[in-house]
Write a protein that holds these residues in place. Structure first.
Motif, mmCIF file in Angstrom:
data_model
loop_
_atom_site.group_PDB
_atom_site.id
_atom_site.type_symbol
_atom_site.label_atom_id
_atom_site.label_comp_id
_atom_site.label_asym_id
_atom_site.label_seq_id
_atom_site.Cartn_x
_atom_site.Cartn_y
_atom_site.Cartn_z
ATOM 1 N N ARG A 1 0.885 -1.052 -0.194
ATOM 2 C CA ARG A 1 0.071 0.095 0.107
ATOM 3 C C ARG A 1 0.853 1.333 0.103
ATOM 4 N NH1 ARG A 1 -2.142 -3.544 3.754
ATOM 5 N NH2 ARG A 1 -1.218 -2.220 5.336
ATOM 6 N N GLU B 1 2.211 4.789 -0.837
ATOM 7 C CA GLU B 1 1.786 6.033 -1.417
ATOM 8 C C GLU B 1 2.888 7.122 -1.424
ATOM 9 O OE1 GLU B 1 -1.782 7.586 0.505
ATOM 10 O OE2 GLU B 1 -2.461 5.182 0.863
ATOM 11 N N LEU C 1 1.610 8.024 -6.287
ATOM 12 C CA LEU C 1 1.269 6.277 -6.059
ATOM 13 C C LEU C 1 0.415 6.583 -5.135
ATOM 14 C CD1 LEU C 1 5.051 5.202 -5.710
ATOM 15 C CD2 LEU C 1 3.445 4.972 -7.791
ATOM 16 N N LYS C 2 -0.651 5.525 -5.458
ATOM 17 C CA LYS C 2 -1.885 5.486 -4.598
ATOM 18 C C LYS C 2 -2.143 4.289 -4.066
ATOM 19 C CE LYS C 2 -3.751 8.875 -7.862
ATOM 20 N NZ LYS C 2 -4.816 9.012 -9.098
ATOM 21 N N GLY C 3 -1.307 3.718 -3.297
ATOM 22 C CA GLY C 3 -1.457 2.467 -3.115
ATOM 23 C C GLY C 3 -0.789 1.246 -3.753
ATOM 24 N N VAL C 4 0.462 1.235 -3.823
ATOM 25 C CA VAL C 4 0.817 0.272 -4.741
ATOM 26 C C VAL C 4 1.377 -1.020 -3.929
ATOM 27 C CG1 VAL C 4 2.710 -0.388 -6.248
ATOM 28 C CG2 VAL C 4 1.710 1.805 -6.477
ATOM 29 N N SER C 5 0.966 -2.296 -4.317
ATOM 30 C CA SER C 5 1.566 -3.286 -3.426
ATOM 31 C C SER C 5 2.102 -4.480 -4.529
ATOM 32 C CB SER C 5 0.156 -3.897 -2.617
ATOM 33 O OG SER C 5 -0.078 -2.947 -1.692
ATOM 34 N N LEU D 1 1.989 -0.351 -14.082
ATOM 35 C CA LEU D 1 1.395 0.809 -13.362
ATOM 36 C C LEU D 1 0.307 1.416 -14.215
ATOM 37 C CD1 LEU D 1 4.333 2.301 -11.185
ATOM 38 C CD2 LEU D 1 2.517 0.653 -10.503
ATOM 39 N N ARG E 1 -1.618 3.163 -9.698
ATOM 40 C CA ARG E 1 -1.995 1.883 -8.945
ATOM 41 C C ARG E 1 -1.396 0.773 -9.806
ATOM 42 N NH1 ARG E 1 -6.262 5.107 -7.921
ATOM 43 N NH2 ARG E 1 -6.854 5.129 -5.735
#
Lengths: 401, 244
Positions: free
Chosen positions: B6, B8, B21-25, B213, B217
């Motif tokens: 997650r 950011e 970045l809006k919550g990258v896992s 991406l 996301r």
């Protein structure tokens, strides 16, 4: 070890752009060179002044017949008398010796077939003490000699050599201005004066003998006064001036018929123009260090801007902000240190050339080199910090873009 | 090896917050060969900077080889970059006035302990990229492809955990690009973890896996079905072209 490697990175980057490096250190070179010259100059002059003061006598005041500032003392002014000396003795406090002198600069003397021309001084016994100059063979001038207007003399080493060669002069008779005098002593060797004259080519006789028998005058050339305390000298000079003004009926602004010399005045006179020159050179040194520092800083700032990518890369491969800071500071310090050595070299060279080309007394000493190192490090630090800080503050992400 | 949870990142300029970045896992395991793909403005550069420990996330977790990167200070990040990450940039970023050897040895300067066999290490790294005979050359005496290979050797010298390559072929012609990709392939076969950041699907397909991406996301995270093989392509290019 790591620190060493990073410092080395800073030093290496200087080698890559030699023109830039030269301009970075130019100001330091000129500044330090000027500093070396000015200090050598000042030292030399100070040594010369100290010599003059030492010769003059640090505790001595000279009351010289004849006005004007720099006129050579002569025996044509007739107003200074033995009574003036007596008055000073009686009225000025805390003086140890007051000794009047009469002289003639060129006087002929003869012993058998040998002739010589020398300076003749008519003195009192206290003259020996006043100049710390005593007879090494035979005796000096005594009170008895003064009282009896004795036909005696004490001669300098040059006269002894010229007239007597290796034989003993004490007890012999010489003719001075056709007057027969018995040599009662020989003065110790004094050598050359700071002006280049020969101290030892002189003959002293009792002042009464000089005034009556040889020179036929009723006045003296100068009065030498030795104070008990140099602290009191300024007041004593004031007092002497007032006393002679009164005795000679002089009211300022009327021109004096005498002048007073003291170690302070001698030193001040000797410093004179050299002081202005020194101040000018110091200003030049300071200015070039300042300008040099500003140039250094600007070149470094430009170089930081030019090397943004390099800085970014170094940061990416593991350099901390501190490492970058250190690298740039090492760069500026190295520049000023090399500049300092070059400046010292240049300064010494100029000093030696000046010494050869002029008669200006110049003394090289270690102090300016220590001073130079301090200044160079200060300039390097002061003007290097800003670029180093700027380099260290770069954001690696932006620097690499 | 790499754990991103997650993640950011929000840039704020003049009071205006721009989430990038809006919550990258995702996770990347040791020995993987992964391409992070996305068009410009999707946050892939930002993600790369965070993965490379050049930048810190605003929120979320980034673990590199067991270290929580988010809690480290600037100096610790520098040290981490030095020990665990080998960068390869699009613009190579070599020191212009230094030889290939000195460029390759640059990261060692910032290592805690300077290895005694630094020169041999640099020679080995240059040999690994096929430039052993060019070690005394300066960047302006080398072709673009060769310069990038020097940059790869520089990334290898500290034996990093991951190699992070940002558009490594972007400034190169096709053949040089393939040669660089062939080196990555070989390094991957030797067990190295490689993260490739690119906008080019053609380049991304050299990897085992693509993380796509879109708008800050992860839009897609899948294995590459038909991996490109740079060695095969180099062979079919023929021997007629230069080393460009």
């Amino acid at each position: 070890m790591r620190t060493q490697r990073i410092v080395w990175q800073g030093i290496q980057s200087l080698g890559t752009n030699k023109t830039r490096t030269f301009f970075m250190m130019a100001g330091t070179i000129v500044g330090i060179a000027a500093l070396i010259v000015v200090v050598a100059f000042g030292k030399g002059i100070e040594t010369k002044i100290m010599e003059k003061v030492e010769t003059f006598g640090p505790r001595a005041i000279m009351l010289i017949a004849g006005g004007g500032k720099n006129a050579p003392p002569d025996m044509t002014v007739t107003t200074l008398t033995l009574d003036d000396a007596q008055a000073i003795r009686e009225q000025v406090e805390d003086v140890e010796i007051v000794t009047p002198m009469a002289w003639r600069f060129r006087i002929n003397m003869k012993y058998k077939d040998n002739q010589n021309e020398a300076v003749l001084w008519g003195v009192e016994p206290s003259w020996h003490e006043a100049w710390s100059w005593y007879a090494v063979e035979g005796d000096g001038i005594t009170d008895q000699d003064i009282a009896t207007m004795a036909r005696v003399c004490v001669i300098g080493q040059t006269i002894k050599r010229e007239l007597f060669g290796n034989s003993n002069p004490v007890g012999e008779s010489i003719y001075v201005n056709k007057v027969r005098l018995t040599v009662k002593g020989v003065l110790e060797k004094r050598g050359t004066s700071p002006m280049g004259g020969d101290f030892d080519n002189r003959i002293i006789v009792p002042i009464t003998t000089a005034m009556r028998r040889l020179l036929n005058v009723d006045y003296v050339g100068a009065i030498r006064i030795i104070t008990k305390d140099t602290e009191l000298m300024p007041q004593q000079i004031k007092k002497i001036r007032a006393l002679i003004h009164a005795r000679h009926h002089i009211t300022p602004p009327e021109e004096d018929d005498f002048r007073i010399a003291s170690p302070v005045l001698i030193a001040r006179m000797a410093r004179g123009t050299s002081r202005t020159l020194s101040i000018l050179l110091i200003a030049l040194a300071g200015l070039s260090l300042l300008v040099g520092g500003v140039v250094l800083m600007n070149i470094l700032l430009i170089s930081v801007a030019e090397r943004e990518k390099e800085i970014g890369l170094r940061r990416a491969v593991g350099a901390t902000r501190g490492d970058i800071h250190l690298q740039f500071l090492a760069e500026s310090l190295t520049v000023t240190c090399i500049g300092m050595f070059a400046g010292c070299g240049l300064g010494v060279l100029i000093t030696l050339i000046l010494k050869q080309a002029t008669k200006v007394p110049i003394t090289l000493s270690w102090e300016p080199f220590v001073l130079s190192l301090t200044f160079a490090l200060m300039v390097g630090l002061f003007f290097g910090v800003q670029p180093a800080r700027k380099a260290a503050a770069l954001n690696p992400v932006e620097a690499l873009r | 090896m790499i754990e991103v949870e997650r993640l950011e990142k929000t840039y704020s300029t003049g009071g205006l917050a721009t989430p990038v970045l809006k919550g990258v896992s995702f996770h990347i395991d040791k020995g993987e060969y992964v391409a992070i793909m996305g068009t410009s403005g999707t946050g892939k550069s930002t993600l790369m900077n965070i993965l490379g420990c050049l930048d810190k996330p605003t929120a979320g977790h980034y673990g590199l080889d067991g270290t929580a990167v988010g809690s480290l200070d600037d100096d610790a990040l520098s040290s981490l970059r030095n020990r665990k990450i080998g960068f390869v940039f699009q613009q190579f970023h070599l020191l212009e006035r230094a030889t290939a050897m000195r460029n390759v040895m640059l990261p060692l300067i910032y290592a805690e302990e300077y290895p005694e066999d630094a020169e041999e290490m640099a020679e080995r790294a240059l040999t690994a990229v096929g430039l052993a005979d060019r070690r005394r050359y300066r960047p302006n005496e080398l072709s673009g492809g060769q310069q990038q290979r020097v940059a790869i050797a520089r990334a290898l010298i500290t034996d990093p955990e991951i190699i992070l390559a940002d558009e490594p072929t972007g400034a190169l012609d096709r053949k040089s690009g393939l040669e660089v990709m062939a080196i990555f392939k070989k390094l991957h076969e030797q067990g190295r973890t490689i993260v490739l950041v690119t906008h080019d699907r053609g380049v991304a397909e050299h990897a085992q896996r693509i993380i796509l991406l879109k708008d800050g996301r992860v839009a897609e995270d899948r294995a590459v079905e038909e991996r490109r093989d740079p060695d095969v392509e180099l062979n079919t290019l023929g021997a007629g072209e230069d080393d460009g």
